[in-house]
Design a protein around this motif. Sequence first.
Motif, mmCIF file in Angstrom:
data_model
loop_
_atom_site.group_PDB
_atom_site.id
_atom_site.type_symbol
_atom_site.label_atom_id
_atom_site.label_comp_id
_atom_site.label_asym_id
_atom_site.label_seq_id
_atom_site.Cartn_x
_atom_site.Cartn_y
_atom_site.Cartn_z
ATOM 1 N N TYR A 170 0.820 -1.215 0.000
ATOM 2 C CA TYR A 170 0.000 0.000 0.000
ATOM 3 C C TYR A 170 0.850 1.259 0.000
ATOM 4 O O TYR A 170 0.438 2.291 -0.513
ATOM 5 N N ASN A 171 2.058 1.190 0.550
ATOM 6 C CA ASN A 171 2.934 2.363 0.477
ATOM 7 C C ASN A 171 3.428 2.600 -0.946
ATOM 8 O O ASN A 171 3.620 3.748 -1.355
ATOM 9 N N GLY A 204 1.661 2.029 -3.588
ATOM 10 C CA GLY A 204 0.531 2.693 -4.229
ATOM 11 C C GLY A 204 0.423 4.144 -3.839
ATOM 12 O O GLY A 204 0.135 5.013 -4.685
ATOM 13 N N ARG A 205 0.668 4.440 -2.569
ATOM 14 C CA ARG A 205 0.629 5.823 -2.089
ATOM 15 C C ARG A 205 1.666 6.678 -2.812
ATOM 16 O O ARG A 205 1.354 7.785 -3.286
ATOM 17 N N ILE A 206 2.888 6.183 -2.922
ATOM 18 C CA ILE A 206 3.946 6.946 -3.581
ATOM 19 C C ILE A 206 3.664 7.101 -5.069
ATOM 20 O O ILE A 206 3.975 8.127 -5.673
ATOM 21 N N ALA A 207 3.031 6.075 -5.674
ATOM 22 C CA ALA A 207 2.655 6.184 -7.082
ATOM 23 C C ALA A 207 1.680 7.337 -7.292
ATOM 24 O O ALA A 207 1.770 8.075 -8.287
ATOM 25 N N SER A 208 0.748 7.518 -6.367
ATOM 26 C CA SER A 208 -0.191 8.646 -6.468
ATOM 27 C C SER A 208 0.530 9.977 -6.315
ATOM 28 O O SER A 208 0.219 10.947 -7.010
ATOM 29 N N PHE A 226 -2.118 -2.446 -3.217
ATOM 30 C CA PHE A 226 -1.508 -1.363 -3.995
ATOM 31 C C PHE A 226 -2.586 -0.376 -4.432
ATOM 32 O O PHE A 226 -2.412 0.847 -4.338
ATOM 33 N N GLY A 227 -3.713 -0.892 -4.911
ATOM 34 C CA GLY A 227 -4.807 -0.032 -5.350
ATOM 35 C C GLY A 227 -5.358 0.818 -4.223
ATOM 36 O O GLY A 227 -5.668 1.997 -4.411
ATOM 37 N N LEU A 228 -5.482 0.227 -3.033
ATOM 38 C CA LEU A 228 -5.968 0.993 -1.894
ATOM 39 C C LEU A 228 -4.953 2.050 -1.487
ATOM 40 O O LEU A 228 -5.318 3.155 -1.071
ATOM 41 N N GLY A 229 -3.656 1.725 -1.645
ATOM 42 C CA GLY A 229 -2.625 2.720 -1.388
ATOM 43 C C GLY A 229 -2.690 3.881 -2.371
ATOM 44 O O GLY A 229 -2.436 5.032 -2.009
ATOM 45 N N LEU A 269 6.407 5.356 7.876
ATOM 46 C CA LEU A 269 5.148 4.657 7.676
ATOM 47 C C LEU A 269 5.334 3.138 7.610
ATOM 48 O O LEU A 269 4.461 2.392 8.043
ATOM 49 N N VAL A 270 6.452 2.682 7.074
ATOM 50 C CA VAL A 270 6.711 1.245 7.069
ATOM 51 C C VAL A 270 6.929 0.749 8.493
ATOM 52 O O VAL A 270 6.369 -0.275 8.911
ATOM 53 N N THR A 271 7.744 1.474 9.248
ATOM 54 C CA THR A 271 8.005 1.072 10.635
ATOM 55 C C THR A 271 6.734 1.125 11.463
ATOM 56 O O THR A 271 6.470 0.241 12.282
ATOM 57 N N MET A 272 5.913 2.156 11.242
ATOM 58 C CA MET A 272 4.672 2.280 11.981
ATOM 59 C C MET A 272 3.701 1.168 11.613
ATOM 60 O O MET A 272 2.948 0.670 12.453
ATOM 61 N N GLY A 273 3.726 0.750 10.343
ATOM 62 C CA GLY A 273 2.855 -0.332 9.920
ATOM 63 C C GLY A 273 3.209 -1.651 10.581
ATOM 64 O O GLY A 273 2.349 -2.492 10.821
#
Length: 250
Positions: free
Chosen positions: A60-61, A63-67, A148-151, A193-197
């Motif tokens: 999901y991260n 996907g977020r960066i792709a946006s 990925f899509g939700l990200g 965000l990865v560490t928090m996840g």
Amino acid sequence: MQSIHLFPVFLIGLFGSVHCAGMCGGIVSAFSMAPPAVRAFPVPVATRGAPRVPARVLSYNAGRIASYMMAGALAGGLANGARTLAGLGGLQTAGYWLANLMLVALGLHLMDAWRGLAHVETIGGGLWRRLKPLGARLQPLDGAGKLFGLGVLWGWLPCGMVYSVLVTAMLSGSAASGAAVMLAFGLGTLPMLVTMGVAGARLRAAMQRRAVRVAAGLLVLGFGLAGVARAATGGQAHWLDLFCIPGLAP
């Protein structure tokens, strides 16, 4: 654009991500652990055979960066086209001042010294209301593609910090450079965000301590003030290049 100018953008994402711990902490927990309720985003539903937590977090991260990159490409391309049509060099100068003043506002926001940047988040509210229901179509989250899509949807969540860096992407000179600016920013937010996840609420609470927010805010504020100083000197203070956001000097 010189590649070294992307380094300050990466650092802005890195230090500014303490804001993500507060704003997006619930979303990260939902994406990673699938709790029963999250107000800010459609709740993922855990299913048997779904990717493990590290794979979910990375999916999901990404996907977020792709946006972010898509938004940066649009901002850089549209602004470059407008500047070309208008033929106004002053447009870039004004944009350079705006970008650095936005960083000053972001630094103050992180320190809880001034909350005016929160009003900027209303800009993307209309688009977000249209995109948010699409998250339901991706459930159950039983594959990396859906995560990925939700990200990708998450990347369009209204965020004053993202908008402040998008102003920098507008100055980059092209769609490709705008995407590069937002990629650098997104990669800066990734460690937090990865560490928090993976670590969950414990890290989120630590990042919301006032001392942490003030320290991060001062660093981001410093980048903005360095850019303002460079603009005020007409770009003559070249030693500030390492600390300034991307874009041509005014």
